[in-house]
Design a protein around this motif. Structure first.
Motif, short mmCIF file in Angstrom:
data_model
loop_
_atom_site.label_atom_id
_atom_site.label_comp_id
_atom_site.label_asym_id
_atom_site.label_seq_id
_atom_site.Cartn_x
_atom_site.Cartn_y
_atom_site.Cartn_z
N GLU A 1 0.80 -1.23 0.00
CA GLU A 1 0.00 0.00 0.00
C GLU A 1 0.83 1.28 0.00
N GLY A 2 2.05 1.20 0.49
CA GLY A 2 2.89 2.38 0.56
C GLY A 2 2.56 3.26 1.76
N TYR A 3 3.19 4.43 1.79
CA TYR A 3 3.07 5.34 2.93
C TYR A 3 1.72 6.04 2.96
N GLY A 4 1.22 6.24 4.16
CA GLY A 4 0.04 7.09 4.36
C GLY A 4 -1.29 6.41 4.08
N VAL A 5 -2.28 7.24 3.74
CA VAL A 5 -3.65 6.73 3.51
C VAL A 5 -3.68 5.99 2.17
N SER A 6 -4.19 4.77 2.18
CA SER A 6 -4.30 3.99 0.94
C SER A 6 -5.76 3.76 0.60
N ARG A 7 -6.04 3.64 -0.69
CA ARG A 7 -7.41 3.32 -1.12
C ARG A 7 -7.80 1.94 -0.63
N LYS A 8 -6.83 1.04 -0.57
CA LYS A 8 -7.12 -0.30 -0.07
C LYS A 8 -7.61 -0.22 1.38
N GLY A 9 -6.96 0.61 2.18
CA GLY A 9 -7.37 0.78 3.58
C GLY A 9 -8.76 1.39 3.69
N ILE A 10 -9.05 2.37 2.82
CA ILE A 10 -10.37 3.01 2.83
C ILE A 10 -11.44 2.01 2.39
N ASP A 11 -11.14 1.23 1.35
CA ASP A 11 -12.10 0.22 0.88
C ASP A 11 -12.38 -0.82 1.97
N TYR A 12 -11.32 -1.20 2.70
CA TYR A 12 -11.51 -2.14 3.80
C TYR A 12 -12.40 -1.51 4.88
N ALA A 13 -12.17 -0.23 5.16
CA ALA A 13 -13.00 0.46 6.16
C ALA A 13 -14.47 0.47 5.73
N LYS A 14 -14.71 0.72 4.44
CA LYS A 14 -16.10 0.73 3.93
C LYS A 14 -16.73 -0.65 4.07
N GLU A 15 -15.98 -1.69 3.71
CA GLU A 15 -16.49 -3.07 3.78
C GLU A 15 -16.85 -3.48 5.21
N THR A 16 -16.11 -2.97 6.17
CA THR A 16 -16.32 -3.36 7.57
C THR A 16 -17.21 -2.38 8.34
N GLY A 17 -17.80 -1.43 7.63
CA GLY A 17 -18.77 -0.53 8.26
C GLY A 17 -18.18 0.60 9.06
N VAL A 18 -16.92 0.94 8.82
CA VAL A 18 -16.28 2.06 9.54
C VAL A 18 -16.88 3.39 9.08
N LYS A 19 -17.18 4.23 10.06
CA LYS A 19 -17.72 5.57 9.75
C LYS A 19 -16.74 6.69 10.09
N LEU A 20 -15.80 6.39 10.97
CA LEU A 20 -14.83 7.40 11.38
C LEU A 20 -13.44 6.79 11.41
N ILE A 21 -12.48 7.43 10.74
CA ILE A 21 -11.07 7.02 10.80
C ILE A 21 -10.27 8.10 11.50
N ILE A 22 -9.58 7.71 12.54
CA ILE A 22 -8.62 8.61 13.22
C ILE A 22 -7.25 8.21 12.69
N ILE A 23 -6.62 9.10 11.93
CA ILE A 23 -5.34 8.76 11.32
C ILE A 23 -4.21 9.48 12.03
N LEU A 24 -3.13 8.74 12.32
CA LEU A 24 -2.04 9.23 13.15
C LEU A 24 -0.70 9.17 12.43
N ASP A 25 0.08 10.23 12.57
CA ASP A 25 1.44 10.32 12.03
C ASP A 25 1.48 10.31 10.50
N CYS A 26 0.38 10.56 9.85
CA CYS A 26 0.33 10.70 8.39
C CYS A 26 -1.05 11.27 8.04
N GLY A 27 -1.28 11.51 6.74
CA GLY A 27 -2.60 11.96 6.31
C GLY A 27 -2.68 13.41 5.91
N ILE A 28 -1.67 14.22 6.29
CA ILE A 28 -1.78 15.67 6.07
C ILE A 28 -1.74 16.03 4.58
N LYS A 29 -1.26 15.12 3.73
CA LYS A 29 -1.22 15.39 2.29
C LYS A 29 -2.15 14.47 1.49
#
Length: 578
Positions: free
Chosen positions: A121-149
């Protein structure tokens, strides 16, 4: 390596101020002068420096968007929404995820954590991670030490009805992501008084605000401070201000009552029953946590850090220790290859930076190799490799040179970049590598100062051996924890001699174990000079020399002073310099 020694003798005014401050706080003028050099000039400031108090931590609600972040977290918990704690795969990211997850898990169960795979997936927020969040019903992601870009990725998550709270400490771009809240003390509009928190530190401030808002006693946060200390030491952030307070109490927690996972790492490192310091974190604990993300997946490090069963934690720590051994082998091989390339590149000699590319190098270790080359050649360094059809690099810098700005100057050639003054990451298309190297090296040549390409030892005091007493050693301990902006004090003693018993030691006879006397007292001082065996013949000649060193406690003989000698200047060299 030839060091330049930098020393400015104290002015009469500073000597007078040091004498007066020393009398007030019961310390020698030598150590009072160290305080003045750190900007600490009053008795009350000295007391705060030596005993930083948790009740003096900055109000977390002074950070932009903190009230919005706490409200959104409260709403999510009130609505029973699924929450994901997402973080980077390095030490700072893993400790941040562990801290937030452990704290919230005490009050809320519909929560999970996620660490992206460095290779997949590489550094930071990945589409794979977001897709997994959607599949598992996640509504809020708290992202730490990355995400600002992660502008596009967070916009994508928003289109899927997933909100983001960003907790980051990296330098933002002009445009910021469409997150519900952005907690980052480096925001251009930041109102937070301290700008140098680690990613884990930002996560801690978020939890401090959440606790304050919900009437949760601050004492519930104290067991998590060991994670803050590990992140501060490993991410090389300034050990001043709020970081000093968090590191001071975090080290106390690490020594007295570490979490199960960290206790297992301490045991695996062979550090049990020792007073742990920031150096132990930097060289022992941190690399093992990092190795998980470098060689496999950082999620295993978080699993260890949140583990509650000590027997299971020991097994997990053993696995991470094995990853670290594998990492060492790869690191050594790549560093040797990189060294060989640098030595062969005659054209590098007139340049102020090093940029190397090899498509076969392991992505997880290029940052370590860049650090090694920076230490060896004392030049800003970028090491690039190929990953998923894209050249990916890690950058490291020398003191005083902002490598982030240097990379930013080539942003039109890059697909992505981010980081700090002294460490950064980047990715670009392979066809842009040649142009990037030319432009980056031109920028460094035009902006770096000559003194930044030579290793410097900043001497704080010139003293005699008679000045080194047990009281001085005890008082020196109060200056810890050490790190950037509060380094271990470097002392110099001039005209010292071998007592007659100094000898070369080490598996490859590369170190010198010293017994020394100076010209002003009969005190015999023990010392160790790592990697300086080349000076042994001169030392045994009974001629005088100067030394620069830190004052340590002998690890094998508690209470005994040992000098860790950073550099040796023979009398002949002093004459040549004059």
């Amino acid at each position: 390596m030839q060091f330049k020694w930098n020393y400015e003798p104290p002015t009469p005014e500073r000597q007078k101020a040091a004498k007066e401050l020393g009398e007030k706080i019961g310390m020698s003028p030598i150590l009072a002068n160290l305080l003045i050099q750190r900007g600490i000039k009053t008795e009350s400031a000295a007391k705060r420096f030596f005993r930083p108090m948790l009740n003096e931590l900055i109000d977390p609600f002074l950070m932009n968007d903190m009230d919005v972040a706490v409200d959104r977290l409260n709403d999510a918990m009130g609505r029973k929404e699924r929450i994901m704690i997402y973080g980077d795969y390095d030490v700072d990211g893993c400790t941040a995820v562990a801290l937030v997850y452990k704290f919230l898990q005490q009050f809320y169960s519909n929560i999970e954590y996620y660490i992206p795979d460095r290779y997949d997936e590489g550094y930071g927020v990945s589409r794979k991670g977001i897709d997994y969040a959607k599949e598992t019903g996640v509504k809020l992601i708290i992202i730490l030490d990355c995400g600002i870009k992660a502008i596009d990725e967070i916009a994508y998550a928003k289109s899927l009805d997933i909100d983001f709270i960003i907790c980051d400490h990296h330098v933002p771009d002009e445009e910021m992501p469409p997150a519900v809240a952005i907690l980052n003390p480096k925001r251009p509009d930041s109102t937070y008084p301290f700008h140098h928190l680690s990613g884990c530190g930002v996560g801690f401030k978020f939890m401090q605000a959440f606790a304050k808002n919900n009437g949760i006693p601050f004492a519930r946060l104290i067991p998590l401070l060991d994670l803050c200390a590990v992140s501060i030491a490993s991410d090389i952030v300034p050990v001043t201000g709020e970081n000093r307070t968090l590191a001071f109490h975090g080290l106390k927690q690490l020594n007295q009552s570490p979490s199960v996972g960290l206790k297992a790492i301490i045991d695996i490192c062979g550090l049990t029953n020792r007073e742990l310091t920031m150096s132990d974190i930097v060289f022992k604990i941190g690399p093992r946590i990092n190795a998980s993300g470098r060689m496999q997946n950082g999620k295993e490090a978080v699993e260890l850090l949140v583990e509650k069963d000590f027997r299971r934690a020991l097994v997990e720590a053993g696995m991470i220790n094995e990853y670290n051994e594998q990492r060492k082998d790869v690191d050594k091989q790549m560093t040797e290859e990189a060294n060989s390339i640098v030595e062969k590149l005659e054209s590098q000699k007139h340049l102020s930076s090093i940029v190397l590319y090899d498509e076969n190098w392991k992505k997880g270790v290029i940052g370590i190799v860049a650090s090694r080359l920076t230490e060896i050649y004392f030049r800003p360094t970028i090491v690039l490799t190929m990953s998923d059809g894209m050249a990916t690099g890690s950058a490291r810098s020398v003191a005083g040179f902002d490598i982030y700005d240097a990379i930013k100057s080539c942003r039109d050639l890059l697909e992505n970049f981010g980081g700090h003054t002294y460490a950064a990451g980047l990715s670009l298309k392979a066809e842009n590598i040649k142009e990037f190297i030319c432009r980056f090296q031109a920028y460094v040549n035009n902006h770096i100062m000559p003194e930044q390409t030579q290793p410097i030892l900043d001497i704080e005091e010139v003293i005699d051996f008679k000045d080194i007493t047990k009281k001085m050693q005890a008082d020196l301990k109060k200056f810890a924890p050490h790190g950037p902006c509060n380094p271990k004090p470097l002392f110099c003693t001039r005209n010292v001699y071998d007592y007659g018993t100094s000898k070369v030691v080490g598996r490859h006879q590369e170190h010198i174990k010293l017994e020394l006397v100076d010209s002003r007292s009969s005190n015999v001082m023990n010392g160790i000079a790592f990697g300086q065996s080349a000076a042994a013949r001169y030392i045994k000649s009974k001629r005088s020399f100067d030394i620069v060193y830190t004052i340590e406690e002998n690890a094998y003989k508690r209470g005994e002073v040992q000098l860790q000698i950073e550099d040796i200047m023979p009398d002949t060299q002093k004459k040549n310099e004059k």
